[in-house]
Design a protein around this motif. Structure first.
Motif, short mmCIF file in Angstrom:
data_model
loop_
_atom_site.label_atom_id
_atom_site.label_comp_id
_atom_site.label_asym_id
_atom_site.label_seq_id
_atom_site.Cartn_x
_atom_site.Cartn_y
_atom_site.Cartn_z
N HIS A 155 44.30 54.19 31.23
CA HIS A 155 43.08 53.81 31.31
C HIS A 155 42.15 54.67 30.24
N GLY A 156 42.86 55.09 29.36
CA GLY A 156 42.05 55.55 28.27
C GLY A 156 41.48 57.04 28.93
N SER A 157 40.55 57.52 28.09
CA SER A 157 39.79 58.95 28.65
C SER A 157 38.36 58.79 28.10
N LEU A 158 37.76 59.79 29.11
CA LEU A 158 36.17 59.98 29.14
C LEU A 158 36.12 60.62 27.66
N PHE A 159 37.28 61.43 27.28
CA PHE A 159 36.95 62.25 26.15
C PHE A 159 37.54 61.78 24.81
N SER A 160 37.78 60.56 24.94
CA SER A 160 38.22 59.92 23.51
C SER A 160 36.72 58.93 22.93
N LEU A 161 36.64 58.90 22.11
CA LEU A 161 35.54 58.25 21.19
C LEU A 161 36.10 57.06 20.45
N LYS A 162 35.48 55.97 20.25
CA LYS A 162 35.91 55.13 19.30
C LYS A 162 34.57 54.29 18.69
N CYS A 163 34.69 53.76 17.34
CA CYS A 163 33.55 53.10 16.95
C CYS A 163 33.62 51.63 17.50
N THR A 164 32.40 51.15 17.51
CA THR A 164 32.04 49.69 17.96
C THR A 164 32.06 48.89 16.87
N SER A 165 32.03 49.37 15.70
CA SER A 165 31.85 48.44 14.62
C SER A 165 33.20 47.88 14.24
N PHE A 166 33.05 46.24 13.98
CA PHE A 166 34.11 45.62 13.52
C PHE A 166 34.83 45.94 12.63
N TYR A 167 34.25 46.57 11.71
CA TYR A 167 34.83 47.04 10.26
C TYR A 167 35.24 48.50 10.33
N CYS A 168 35.18 49.21 11.40
CA CYS A 168 35.66 50.63 11.43
C CYS A 168 36.65 50.91 12.29
N ASP A 169 37.57 51.60 12.09
CA ASP A 169 38.76 51.97 12.80
C ASP A 169 38.73 53.42 13.34
N PHE A 170 37.38 54.09 13.21
CA PHE A 170 37.48 55.37 13.76
C PHE A 170 37.76 55.40 15.27
N GLN A 171 38.76 56.54 15.47
CA GLN A 171 38.94 56.89 16.92
C GLN A 171 39.14 58.47 17.26
N GLU A 172 38.63 58.97 17.96
CA GLU A 172 38.95 60.45 18.07
C GLU A 172 39.38 60.93 19.58
N ASP A 173 40.40 61.52 19.98
CA ASP A 173 40.66 62.18 21.33
C ASP A 173 40.52 63.43 21.48
N ASN A 174 40.33 63.98 22.79
CA ASN A 174 40.14 65.12 23.12
C ASN A 174 38.86 65.72 22.53
N HIS A 175 37.61 64.97 22.66
CA HIS A 175 36.47 65.67 22.17
C HIS A 175 35.65 66.09 23.21
N PHE A 176 35.64 67.40 23.49
CA PHE A 176 35.22 68.07 24.76
C PHE A 176 33.92 68.53 24.59
N THR A 177 33.20 68.33 23.56
CA THR A 177 31.83 68.98 23.26
C THR A 177 31.00 68.11 24.21
N HIS A 178 30.08 68.81 24.84
CA HIS A 178 29.18 68.02 25.74
C HIS A 178 27.89 69.11 25.66
N PRO A 179 26.83 68.19 25.53
CA PRO A 179 26.38 66.78 25.54
C PRO A 179 26.95 66.32 24.00
N LEU A 180 27.06 64.89 23.95
CA LEU A 180 27.24 64.55 22.65
C LEU A 180 26.31 64.49 21.57
N THR A 181 24.98 64.20 22.18
CA THR A 181 23.84 64.37 21.38
C THR A 181 22.80 65.18 22.36
N PRO A 182 21.67 65.84 21.89
CA PRO A 182 20.87 66.30 22.63
C PRO A 182 20.11 65.58 23.55
N GLU A 183 19.96 64.02 23.26
CA GLU A 183 19.12 63.37 24.17
C GLU A 183 19.78 62.95 25.33
N LEU A 184 21.46 63.14 25.25
CA LEU A 184 22.41 62.87 26.42
C LEU A 184 22.12 63.83 27.38
#
Length: 336
Positions: A155-184
């Protein structure tokens, strides 16, 4: 919150004694003679097994303090958690969805892998033909140093990230930094009122710099990851799987039931570890007189109770005895 990852073996909060020198488990002292016979029969078959699949669910992480996805009434700040876990919800309000998942990331990072996570990781290190297929997204198996090539996230992982842009294939696993932005950061404060975050304050793709990032989990309405499903299928098709460990999940509901059925059709056996065992999942109790070699006539074993306690005991013939290291806190991470 920052996390030191991966964890070195010396930092583990558990010690594994040599399985060649058996150490009696304290849990055995409370078992009935029938339960001891059941465990002995399972362990005898475990020793003879060459290829093993573990299918794990939320019950594996229960002792780590993580509720199930639908737990606590299924609500997050008065929002239905199931309604937030959809592509449509993210498209309509990415701020709300990201705060929901940021809170889940924070909760998962506050939790620690339990003895069952470490036991499965140790089994993988000792058995090259052992594979864990996890339905959990909490990252605890990864943080227990489970070998990544023997761990599939259905079912994937909370610590995987992927881009929502149709033209971009970026994906990163095991990204444990928190929070991802100061606002979050506000999402981790359970009593803080909900505050809308503009898109500029949400995670953006570091590759295309325009697309929003999304959590790398499988949302309702989305297909399971093809690569993961194929890898599990390939493992089962590569040869007879002697044993499937169904841990913290029901072996009677799909997709779990599908894997159980396939392995049974190959002639493999099933062991279920769960807090609640349905009557249909149980077989007759062992009598005190049965030999541990009676596994020849057995197709299933059931172990009702906390998986964090049962799994390490059941796997002792292969991984050895696990003891808690006094004064150790396991992983080092700081909440900010």
């Amino acid at each position: 919150m920052t996390v030191d990852h991966p964890v070195s073996r010396s930092a583990l909060p558990y010690r594994f004694d040599n399985p060649a020198v058996p150490t009696p488990s304290t849990q055995l002292e409370t078992l009935t003679p029938s339960a001891v016979a059941n465990l002995s029969s399972f362990q005898a078959y475990l020793r003879s097994s060459k290829r093993i699949l573990a299918l794990v669910g939320a019950g594996l992480s229960a002792s780590s303090g993580l509720p199930t996805f639908r737990g606590a009434g299924g609500l997050w700040r008065n929002h239905d958690a199931m309604e937030l876990a959809t592509p449509e919800a993210f498209s309509n309000d990415p701020s709300l969805v990201w705060q929901f998942y940021s809170a889940r990331r924070a909760a998962a990072l506050r939790a620690m892998p339990n003895k069952a996570h470490y036991a499965l990781a140790e089994l993988a290190k000792r058995m090259p033909e052992f594979l864990t297929l996890t339905q959990n997204v909490d990252g605890l198996s990864t943080r227990a140093n489970h070998p990544p090539n023997q761990l599939l996230h259905l079912h994937g992982s909370l610590f995987s990230l992927k881009c929502t842009s149709f033209y971009c294939d970026f994906q990163e696993d095991n990204h444990f930094t928190h929070p991802l932005t100061p606002e979050l950061a506000i999402a981790s404060e359970t009593l803080a009122p909900y505050t809308h975050i503009p898109q500029s304050g949400l995670p953006h793709c570091p590759k295309c710099h325009t697309g929003l990032l999304r959590p790398g989990v499988v949302w309702f309405g989305e297909a399971l990851p093809w690569r993961v499903v194929k890898a599990a299928d390939d493992f089962i098709s590569a040869g007879k799987v002697d044993l499937i460990l169904v841990i913290g999940t029901s072996g009677t509901v799909y997709p779990a039931a599908g894997y159980v059925d396939r392995i049974r059709m190959q002639g493999g056996k099933v062991a279920v570890f769960n807090i609640d065992i349905d009557d249909s999942e149980s077989e007759d109790d062992f009598s005190e007189m049965e030999s541990e070699r009676s596994y020849a006539n057995r197709t299933k074993w059931t172990f009702e109770g906390d998986a964090a306690e049962w799994v390490p005991v059941a796997l002792e013939p292969i991984i050895g005895h696990i003891e808690v290291q006094e004064g150790s806190s396991g992983e080092r991470f700081n909440l900010v």
